[in-house]
Design an enzyme around this catalytic site. Structure first.
Site, short mmCIF file in Angstrom:
data_model
loop_
_atom_site.label_atom_id
_atom_site.label_comp_id
_atom_site.label_asym_id
_atom_site.label_seq_id
_atom_site.Cartn_x
_atom_site.Cartn_y
_atom_site.Cartn_z
N SER A 1 0.84 -1.20 0.00
CA SER A 1 0.00 0.00 0.00
C SER A 1 0.87 1.25 0.00
O SER A 1 1.58 1.52 0.98
CB SER A 1 -0.91 0.01 1.23
N HIS B 1 -1.12 -1.51 -4.14
CA HIS B 1 -2.40 -1.15 -3.51
C HIS B 1 -2.48 0.37 -3.41
O HIS B 1 -1.62 1.03 -2.83
CB HIS B 1 -2.47 -1.80 -2.14
N ASP C 1 -4.82 3.44 -2.20
CA ASP C 1 -5.94 3.80 -1.32
C ASP C 1 -6.47 5.18 -1.67
O ASP C 1 -5.77 6.18 -1.50
CB ASP C 1 -5.47 3.83 0.14
N MET D 1 -9.23 7.95 -0.67
CA MET D 1 -10.15 8.32 0.43
C MET D 1 -10.77 9.68 0.15
O MET D 1 -10.10 10.57 -0.36
CB MET D 1 -9.36 8.40 1.74
N HIS E 1 -8.25 0.69 -4.14
CA HIS E 1 -9.19 0.52 -3.03
C HIS E 1 -9.93 1.84 -2.82
O HIS E 1 -9.37 2.80 -2.29
CB HIS E 1 -8.37 0.12 -1.79
N MET F 1 -12.26 4.12 -1.01
CA MET F 1 -12.96 4.39 0.25
C MET F 1 -13.72 5.70 0.04
O MET F 1 -13.41 6.74 0.63
CB MET F 1 -11.96 4.49 1.40
N MET G 1 -11.62 -5.95 5.67
CA MET G 1 -10.81 -4.93 6.35
C MET G 1 -10.45 -5.43 7.74
O MET G 1 -11.32 -5.84 8.51
CB MET G 1 -11.58 -3.60 6.47
N ASP H 1 -6.52 -6.29 4.64
CA ASP H 1 -5.93 -4.95 4.57
C ASP H 1 -6.01 -4.29 5.94
O ASP H 1 -7.10 -4.04 6.46
CB ASP H 1 -6.70 -4.14 3.52
C1 DX5 Z 1 -6.40 1.78 5.46
C2 DX5 Z 1 -5.91 1.39 4.10
C3 DX5 Z 1 -4.77 0.46 4.12
C4 DX5 Z 1 -3.51 0.97 4.76
C5 DX5 Z 1 -2.82 -0.22 5.37
O1 DX5 Z 1 -7.64 2.37 5.35
O2 DX5 Z 1 -6.96 0.76 3.38
O3 DX5 Z 1 -4.49 -0.02 2.80
O4 DX5 Z 1 -2.65 1.62 3.88
O5 DX5 Z 1 -1.73 0.22 6.10
P1 DX5 Z 1 -0.97 -0.73 7.15
O6 DX5 Z 1 -0.52 -1.95 6.41
O7 DX5 Z 1 0.16 0.13 7.61
O8 DX5 Z 1 -1.95 -1.05 8.24
ZN ZN Z 2 -6.46 -0.24 1.48
#
Ligand code: DX5
Ligand code: ZN
Length: 220
Positions: free
Chosen positions: A8, A33, A35, A37, A66, A68, A138, A176
């Site tokens: 990620s 990955h 993310d 948001m 991903h 969100m 999650m 994740d």
């Molecule tokens: C959190 C993200 C994850 C995050 C994971 O909402 O979806 O992908 O980057 O980070 P770690 O592996 O550090 O928990």
């Molecule tokens: Zn993620």
């Protein structure tokens, strides 16, 4: 099923993002990955289209995006156009049109992922099991990297894999949040085969971290 590591980039050093992605390429990780948001579905805002467009030019890694964001159907076409290979949406963010959103992503030529937050029961996924290429469980509350693995997630992973088997489906199960070299064996043993890791990849030696995450067996 093949184990895949998906680093990620939320945990990357954005000052040297290009270099770090090159390290990921050499590490044996197949996915990246990403993310996204919106500050609404989750409290935080990460990054969006320009960042994805820029890194797409540089790497052939499989883009595991991903989302969100609320009502993800509004943006899936744009993310597909930017070069996403797989687009994961949240069940909780697409109420009323989960199936329509998954279908649209498929029509755009991408694979699909369907995710649930820690408080959402696995049973809510049941209507969609044969409509998606991947389920994302999650293992932390979405929104931030570097959190601690929620231990109740292990049973949810197990339950998801059990349910898929009952339906005769070989769907990927992704985890994740809070995955480390110390608990990766546990989640693999429970049935996860796509492993997202942010801090556990980008803190320290990227190549060595990925190798360890890939190699840790289900019995160690
Ligand atoms: C959190 C993200 C994850 C995050 C994971 O909402 O979806 O992908 O980057 O980070 P770690 O592996 O550090 O928990
Ligand atoms: Zn993620």
């Amino acid at each position: 099923m093949e184990t895949i590591v998906s680093p990620s980039i939320l945990a990357a050093d954005f000052n040297i993002l290009g270099e770090q992605i090159q390290e990921v390429e050499k590490s044996g990780a197949k996915y990246l990955h990403i993310d996204v948001m919106d500050g609404l579905f989750v409290p935080s805002i990460s990054f969006g289209m320009p960042v994805i467009a820029s890194i797409r030019k540089q790497t052939k890694l499989f883009f595991d995006v991903h989302l969100m964001i609320v009502e993800p159907i509004r943006y899936v076409e744009e993310f597909a156009g930017l070069g996403a290979d797989l687009i994961t949406i949240h069940l909780e963010a697409a109420t009323g049109h989960v199936e329509e959103t998954l279908d649209k992503i498929h029509t755009l030529g991408c694979k699909t992922g369907l995710s649930i937050k820690p408080a959402t029961p696995v049973s809510e996924l049941e209507p969609y099991l044969d409509k998606t290429d991947m389920i994302l469980i999650m293992t932390v509350e979405p929104g931030f990297g570097g959190q601690k693995y929620i231990s109740a997630s292990t049973e949810k992973i197990r339950e998801t894999r059990r349910l898929l088997k009952q339906h005769g489906l070989e769907v990927d199960v992704q985890v994740d949040g809070g995955i480390t070299v110390d608990n990766v064996s546990l989640v693999k043993e429970a049935g996860a085969n796509v492993i997202v890791a942010g801090s556990a990849v980008f803190r320290g030696d990227i190549r060595e971290n990925v190798r360890t995450l890939l190699e840790r067996g289900t019995l160690s």
